[in-house]
Design an enzyme around this catalytic site. Structure first.
Site, PDB file in Angstrom:
ATOM      1  N   HIS A  72       0.863  -1.177   0.000  1.00  0.00           N
ATOM      2  CA  HIS A  72       0.000   0.000   0.000  1.00  0.00           C
ATOM      3  C   HIS A  72       0.896   1.222   0.000  1.00  0.00           C
ATOM      4  O   HIS A  72       1.747   1.389   0.868  1.00  0.00           O
ATOM      5  CB  HIS A  72      -0.920   0.030   1.228  1.00  0.00           C
ATOM      6  CG  HIS A  72      -1.888   1.188   1.200  1.00  0.00           C
ATOM      7  ND1 HIS A  72      -3.154   1.084   0.683  1.00  0.00           N
ATOM      8  CD2 HIS A  72      -1.740   2.481   1.600  1.00  0.00           C
ATOM      9  CE1 HIS A  72      -3.755   2.260   0.765  1.00  0.00           C
ATOM     10  NE2 HIS A  72      -2.912   3.127   1.324  1.00  0.00           N
ATOM     11  N   CYS A  73       0.717   2.102  -0.985  1.00  0.00           N
ATOM     12  CA  CYS A  73       1.564   3.285  -1.137  1.00  0.00           C
ATOM     13  C   CYS A  73       0.775   4.539  -0.796  1.00  0.00           C
ATOM     14  O   CYS A  73      -0.171   4.892  -1.519  1.00  0.00           O
ATOM     15  CB  CYS A  73       2.106   3.368  -2.560  1.00  0.00           C
ATOM     16  SG  CYS A  73       3.147   4.816  -2.838  1.00  0.00           S
ATOM     17  N   PRO A  74       1.128   5.247   0.287  1.00  0.00           N
ATOM     18  CA  PRO A  74       0.389   6.473   0.632  1.00  0.00           C
ATOM     19  C   PRO A  74       0.544   7.571  -0.407  1.00  0.00           C
ATOM     20  O   PRO A  74      -0.332   8.424  -0.538  1.00  0.00           O
ATOM     21  CB  PRO A  74       1.003   6.874   1.984  1.00  0.00           C
ATOM     22  CG  PRO A  74       2.339   6.213   2.025  1.00  0.00           C
ATOM     23  CD  PRO A  74       2.188   4.944   1.259  1.00  0.00           C
TER      24      PRO A  74
ATOM     25  N   ASN B 194      -3.329   4.422  -2.482  1.00  0.00           N
ATOM     26  CA  ASN B 194      -3.950   3.195  -2.966  1.00  0.00           C
ATOM     27  C   ASN B 194      -2.981   2.034  -2.801  1.00  0.00           C
ATOM     28  O   ASN B 194      -1.784   2.234  -2.607  1.00  0.00           O
ATOM     29  CB  ASN B 194      -4.326   3.331  -4.448  1.00  0.00           C
ATOM     30  CG  ASN B 194      -5.401   2.353  -4.880  1.00  0.00           C
ATOM     31  OD1 ASN B 194      -5.894   1.562  -4.074  1.00  0.00           O
ATOM     32  ND2 ASN B 194      -5.777   2.402  -6.145  1.00  0.00           N
TER      33      ASN B 194
END
Length: 286
Positions: A143-145, A149
């Site tokens: 999960h990449c802030p 997403n």
């Protein structure tokens, strides 16, 4: 019974959806702030490159060529970021572990399958639960802030393109800054920028710091993503050192699974290489 089930499924499938369910959007404050910061930094880089470096340049051919290159790359980076952020990463429908769905999928009595206790869904192979998205994601990498997403089966291509284009424009920006410093030292500082010398130096140094930071970060992420695709193993599978229970694809097939058949469309954030069978659609949000 079917009517109640349909209403229940429709209500849970609106989770992480906006625009009447037509668009995927994760409602995470930290991720939204990070995404906005990313946009602002891209806009700042465009402002400095255009207003301080290229437009005042005494060399019109150099200015025109680099303006076109930078604007195209910035547009592709921005589009790739939006596609990554607003694309369903491969979310498994919540609450699909019902007797009706299990029968539709052809599971025999006594056959073992995995069920996620957090979102009450049938968990396909290589899916992992994301605590931020609150969904199980097929082939979840992480999960990449910064894109607010998950990076998963459906949007990994866009994330790779985002890191690729940001790395290129960051390198391009550093080249332009070095060239501009050389120009300003050679000529009068007052003549090389519409701003005062202290303001010009501040803007160029800040852009240098931003470009260097983004270049290093995105190059590392790009190398990590390409390595994971090459080895048909997601980041989370590498981190957990999971034993491969799936049949690994060949390296070329693994690349095609993300980018599609080789063509110029590999570099476009507007094409989607993922296709699904009728069986697979039971594991997707539709």
């Amino acid at each position: 019974m079917n009517y109640e089930y349909t209403n229940l499924r429709n209500s849970v499938e609106m989770h992480n959806k906006c625009c009447s369910g037509r668009m995927w959007c994760v409602k995470d404050i930290c991720g939204i702030v990070c995404a906005i910061m990313t946009w602002l930094l891209i806009i700042f880089a465009e402002f400095v490159v255009m207003r301080v470096i290229l437009w005042p340049s005494p060399y019109p051919v150099f200015s025109t060529i680099n303006t076109i290159i930078f604007q195209i790359l910035a547009f592709l980076a921005f589009a790739s970021h939006l596609r990554t952020m607003l694309s369903d990463p491969g979310a498994v429908p919540r609450g699909n572990a019902t007797k009706e769905i299990i029968q539709q999928l052809g599971f025999r009595e006594g056959e073992v399958f995995f069920k996620c206790p957090k979102c009450c869904s049938i968990k396909p192979d290589r899916a992992h639960h994301c605590s931020v998205c609150n969904r199980c994601i097929r082939k979840m990498d992480h999960h990449c802030p910064w894109v607010n997403n998950c990076v998963g089966e459906n949007n990994q291509k866009y994330f790779v393109l985002f890191t690729f284009y940001i790395a290129i424009i960051s390198t391009h920006a550093m080249f332009l800054v070095i060239n501009q410093f050389a120009l300003c030292v050679k000529h009068e500082w007052r003549d090389c920028s519409p701003y005062s010398p202290p303001a010009t130096v501040f803007l160029l140094l800040f852009l240098t710091f931003e470009a260097l930071l983004f270049a290093v970060f995105t190059m590392v992420m790009l190398a990590t993503q390409l390595s994971a695709i090459w080895n048909d193993e997601t980041g989370i599978e590498q981190l957990k050192k999971e034993e491969a229970r799936w049949v690994k694809k060949s390296r070329w097939k693994s690349i095609q699974a993300v980018f599609g058949r080789f063509s110029i469309a590999w570099f476009s954030p507007f094409t989607n290489p993922v296709s699904r069978s009728k069986y697979e659609t039971q594991f997707y949000s539709v």
